[in-house]
Design a protein around this motif. Structure first.
Motif, PDB file in Angstrom:
ATOM      1  N   ARG A  12       0.792  -1.226   0.000  1.00 26.73           N
ATOM      2  CA  ARG A  12       0.000   0.000   0.000  1.00 26.73           C
ATOM      3  C   ARG A  12       0.824   1.276   0.000  1.00 26.73           C
ATOM      4  O   ARG A  12       0.262   2.357  -0.176  1.00 26.73           O
ATOM      5  CB  ARG A  12      -0.927   0.006   1.218  1.00 26.73           C
ATOM      6  CG  ARG A  12      -1.967  -1.099   1.183  1.00 26.73           C
ATOM      7  CD  ARG A  12      -2.870  -1.050   2.389  1.00 26.73           C
ATOM      8  NE  ARG A  12      -2.151  -1.342   3.620  1.00 26.73           N
ATOM      9  CZ  ARG A  12      -2.726  -1.440   4.815  1.00 26.73           C
ATOM     10  NH1 ARG A  12      -4.026  -1.226   4.933  1.00 26.73           N
ATOM     11  NH2 ARG A  12      -2.014  -1.732   5.888  1.00 26.73           N
ATOM     12  N   LEU A  13       2.142   1.183   0.213  1.00 27.11           N
ATOM     13  CA  LEU A  13       2.944   2.401   0.352  1.00 27.11           C
ATOM     14  C   LEU A  13       4.146   2.430  -0.596  1.00 27.11           C
ATOM     15  O   LEU A  13       5.216   2.928  -0.222  1.00 27.11           O
ATOM     16  CB  LEU A  13       3.438   2.526   1.805  1.00 27.11           C
ATOM     17  CG  LEU A  13       2.346   2.568   2.878  1.00 27.11           C
ATOM     18  CD1 LEU A  13       2.973   2.470   4.268  1.00 27.11           C
ATOM     19  CD2 LEU A  13       1.515   3.834   2.750  1.00 27.11           C
ATOM     20  N   PRO A  14       4.014   1.966  -1.816  1.00 28.07           N
ATOM     21  CA  PRO A  14       5.177   1.967  -2.706  1.00 28.07           C
ATOM     22  C   PRO A  14       5.647   3.387  -3.012  1.00 28.07           C
ATOM     23  O   PRO A  14       4.844   4.274  -3.321  1.00 28.07           O
ATOM     24  CB  PRO A  14       4.656   1.272  -3.969  1.00 28.07           C
ATOM     25  CG  PRO A  14       3.178   1.515  -3.948  1.00 28.07           C
ATOM     26  CD  PRO A  14       2.798   1.475  -2.504  1.00 28.07           C
ATOM     27  N   GLY A  15       6.941   3.599  -2.865  1.00 29.21           N
ATOM     28  CA  GLY A  15       7.512   4.906  -3.175  1.00 29.21           C
ATOM     29  C   GLY A  15       7.342   5.960  -2.102  1.00 29.21           C
ATOM     30  O   GLY A  15       7.875   7.072  -2.239  1.00 29.21           O
ATOM     31  N   ARG A  16       6.629   5.666  -1.033  1.00 27.86           N
ATOM     32  CA  ARG A  16       6.439   6.652   0.038  1.00 27.86           C
ATOM     33  C   ARG A  16       7.702   6.701   0.909  1.00 27.86           C
ATOM     34  O   ARG A  16       8.418   5.722   1.052  1.00 27.86           O
ATOM     35  CB  ARG A  16       5.233   6.294   0.908  1.00 27.86           C
ATOM     36  CG  ARG A  16       3.938   6.107   0.122  1.00 27.86           C
ATOM     37  CD  ARG A  16       3.334   7.418  -0.333  1.00 27.86           C
ATOM     38  NE  ARG A  16       2.116   7.195  -1.113  1.00 27.86           N
ATOM     39  CZ  ARG A  16       0.897   7.159  -0.578  1.00 27.86           C
ATOM     40  NH1 ARG A  16       0.730   7.311   0.724  1.00 27.86           N
ATOM     41  NH2 ARG A  16      -0.152   6.951  -1.349  1.00 27.86           N
ATOM     42  N   ALA A  36       8.074  -0.639   5.754  1.00 31.71           N
ATOM     43  CA  ALA A  36       9.014  -1.092   4.727  1.00 31.71           C
ATOM     44  C   ALA A  36       8.419  -2.247   3.930  1.00 31.71           C
ATOM     45  O   ALA A  36       8.546  -2.298   2.700  1.00 31.71           O
ATOM     46  CB  ALA A  36      10.332  -1.507   5.371  1.00 31.71           C
ATOM     47  N   ALA A  37       7.739  -3.168   4.606  1.00 26.42           N
ATOM     48  CA  ALA A  37       7.104  -4.285   3.913  1.00 26.42           C
ATOM     49  C   ALA A  37       5.999  -3.813   2.989  1.00 26.42           C
ATOM     50  O   ALA A  37       5.695  -4.468   1.976  1.00 26.42           O
ATOM     51  CB  ALA A  37       6.546  -5.279   4.931  1.00 26.42           C
ATOM     52  N   GLU A  38       5.409  -2.669   3.314  1.00 21.82           N
ATOM     53  CA  GLU A  38       4.346  -2.088   2.476  1.00 21.82           C
ATOM     54  C   GLU A  38       4.917  -1.269   1.329  1.00 21.82           C
ATOM     55  O   GLU A  38       4.167  -0.693   0.536  1.00 21.82           O
ATOM     56  CB  GLU A  38       3.433  -1.199   3.332  1.00 21.82           C
ATOM     57  CG  GLU A  38       2.660  -1.936   4.407  1.00 21.82           C
ATOM     58  CD  GLU A  38       1.340  -2.495   3.907  1.00 21.82           C
ATOM     59  OE1 GLU A  38       1.107  -2.474   2.682  1.00 21.82           O
ATOM     60  OE2 GLU A  38       0.545  -2.948   4.744  1.00 21.82           O
ATOM     61  N   GLY A  39       6.254  -1.155   1.256  1.00 21.19           N
ATOM     62  CA  GLY A  39       6.884  -0.490   0.127  1.00 21.19           C
ATOM     63  C   GLY A  39       7.514   0.854   0.419  1.00 21.19           C
ATOM     64  O   GLY A  39       8.061   1.494  -0.487  1.00 21.19           O
ATOM     65  N   ALA A  40       7.455   1.315   1.666  1.00 20.93           N
ATOM     66  CA  ALA A  40       7.990   2.633   2.012  1.00 20.93           C
ATOM     67  C   ALA A  40       9.484   2.577   2.315  1.00 20.93           C
ATOM     68  O   ALA A  40      10.009   1.555   2.774  1.00 20.93           O
ATOM     69  CB  ALA A  40       7.248   3.202   3.218  1.00 20.93           C
ATOM     70  N   ALA A  65      14.424  -3.049   0.861  1.00 25.53           N
ATOM     71  CA  ALA A  65      13.858  -1.730   1.151  1.00 25.53           C
ATOM     72  C   ALA A  65      14.970  -0.768   1.551  1.00 25.53           C
ATOM     73  O   ALA A  65      16.105  -1.167   1.775  1.00 25.53           O
ATOM     74  CB  ALA A  65      12.825  -1.841   2.264  1.00 25.53           C
ATOM     75  N   THR A  66      14.627   0.509   1.643  1.00 32.90           N
ATOM     76  CA  THR A  66      15.571   1.534   2.080  1.00 32.90           C
ATOM     77  C   THR A  66      15.272   1.904   3.516  1.00 32.90           C
ATOM     78  O   THR A  66      14.122   2.205   3.859  1.00 32.90           O
ATOM     79  CB  THR A  66      15.463   2.795   1.200  1.00 32.90           C
ATOM     80  OG1 THR A  66      15.823   2.463  -0.145  1.00 32.90           O
ATOM     81  CG2 THR A  66      16.381   3.894   1.713  1.00 32.90           C
ATOM     82  N   ALA A  67      16.302   1.873   4.368  1.00 33.45           N
ATOM     83  CA  ALA A  67      16.133   2.248   5.768  1.00 33.45           C
ATOM     84  C   ALA A  67      17.401   2.891   6.275  1.00 33.45           C
ATOM     85  O   ALA A  67      18.506   2.426   5.983  1.00 33.45           O
ATOM     86  CB  ALA A  67      15.793   1.027   6.621  1.00 33.45           C
ATOM     87  N   VAL A  68      17.250   3.981   7.007  1.00 32.76           N
ATOM     88  CA  VAL A  68      18.382   4.673   7.613  1.00 32.76           C
ATOM     89  C   VAL A  68      18.059   4.947   9.075  1.00 32.76           C
ATOM     90  O   VAL A  68      16.896   5.108   9.442  1.00 32.76           O
ATOM     91  CB  VAL A  68      18.704   5.991   6.891  1.00 32.76           C
ATOM     92  CG1 VAL A  68      19.123   5.728   5.443  1.00 32.76           C
ATOM     93  CG2 VAL A  68      17.515   6.946   6.926  1.00 32.76           C
TER      94      VAL A  68
END
Length: 264
Positions: A12-16, A36-40, A65-68
Motif C-alpha cells: 500500500r505504500l510503494p515509493g512513500r 518497509a514491507a508495504e513499500g515505504a 527496502a531503504t532504511a536509515v
C-alpha cells in the motif's frame, strides 16, 4: 503472475518516504518493519541505542527496502526539526510521519514534581507537536501524520495522571490539527494502543493493577482487562498505523483509533 508479484501488487505504500520516531524497538520497530514491507523507505529515529537502530536498518535494507537510522532527542524541539529535515534529505522527500516516541510515568499526585511534568510532556506531547509541525513543512497533499496516544487517555488508572494527561493531549491535538492540515490535503490521526508485549509493558504492567486487587502475575493482571484476554503484539499496533498511513484511510482524519483488544 507469481506469488511474489502478488505481494508487491498488494503493498500500500510503494515509493512513500516515512519517518518513525522512537523507531528502534518495541512498537516503533514493528512499525518501521511494516511500513518497509508495504513499500515505504523508512528513517528510523533513536535516542541513545545506535547499535540497535543500525541493526534494524540493516535488517530492513536486507529485504531490498531503504532504511536509515538517525539519532535525535525528541524532547528537544530544535533536534526534532533537524531530524525531520535530515530524514527528508536522506530519503529524498517525506510523505509520512509516525510520531511514536514516548515515555511512561507512574506517580501519585503528591509525588509529581515539575521536573516529572517537564520530562513527560516534553516527549509525549510537545515532542509530538513539533514533530508534526516540522513534518508538515515537507509532507504534501496525500500525506499522512500519525501520532501515538494511549488507551490510558480515556480510562482511569491509579497514579497514572501525568502520563494519561500527556496522551489525552495527543488526541486533542489531532482533532484540532485535522481542519488546518486538511486544507492542504494532509491527514492527521492517532493510534491508542492498549497493553502491548514490549519491554515497557514488562517493566510497568504491575502498575496497571488496582491497588485493592489481589497480587497476580503482571501479564495475568493485564489479560483480565480486555475482551481478547491478552496483550497485543507490536505487529498488531503496526498494522493499524500502516492503515492510517495508507490511502485505505483516505477519508480518516482527526481520529484516534483504539487498538486495545476491547479494554475495560
Amino acid at each position: 503472475m507469481t506469488s511474489n508479484d502478488d505481494a508487491r501488487t498488494c503493498r500500500r505504500l510503494p515509493g512513500r518516504r516515512a519517518l518513525v520516531t522512537g523507531g528502534s524497538r518495541g512498537i516503533g520497530a514493528a512499525v518501521a518493519r511494516r511500513l518497509a514491507a508495504e513499500g515505504a523507505s523508512v528513517a528510523i529515529n533513536y535516542h541513545s541505542n545506535a547499535q540497535v537502530a543500525e541493526a534494524l536498518a540493516a535488517e530492513i535494507s536486507a529485504t531490498g527496502a531503504t532504511a536509515v537510522a538517525i539519532q535525535a532527542d525528541i524532547a528537544d524541539p530544535e533536534a526534532v526539526g533537524t531530524l525531520v529535515d535530515e530524514s527528508a534529505e536522506r530519503l529524498g522527500g517525506l510523505e509520512i510521519l509516525i510520531s511514536n516516541a514516548g515515555i511512561e510515568h507512574f506517580g501519585a499526585l503528591r509525588e509529581i514534581t515539575p521536573a516529572d511534568f517537564d520530562r513527560v510532556f516534553s516527549v509525549n506531547l510537545r515532542g509530538q507537536l513539533f514533530a508534526a509541525q516540522h513534518a508538515a513543512r515537507h509532507v504534501g497533499a496525500g500525506g499522512s501524520i500519525v501520532l501515538m496516544s494511549s488507551v490510558s487517555a480515556s480510562t482511569q488508572i491509579f497514579d497514572h495522571t501525568l502520563y494519561a494527561s500527556s496522551k489525552a493531549g495527543v488526541s486533542a491535538m489531532v482533532r484540532n490539527l485535522a481542519p488546518e492540515l486538511g486544507r492542504r490535503g494532509i491527514r492527521v490521526n492517532a493510534v491508542a494502543p492498549g497493553g502491548t508485549a514490549t519491554d515497557m509493558a514488562t517493566e510497568f504492567a504491575h502498575r496497571y493493577r488496582h491497588p485493592d486487587m489481589p497480587e497476580l502475575p503482571p501479564e495475568t493482571a493485564m489479560n483480565t482487562m480486555n475482551a481478547l484476554r491478552r496483550l497485543a503484539r507490536p505487529e498488531e499496533i503496526a498494522a493499524a498505523v500502516a492503515f492510517l498511513a495508507s490511502d485505505d484511510a483516505s477519508y480518516v482524519t482527526g481520529s484516534t483509533l483504539a487498538v486495545d483488544g476491547g479494554y475495560f
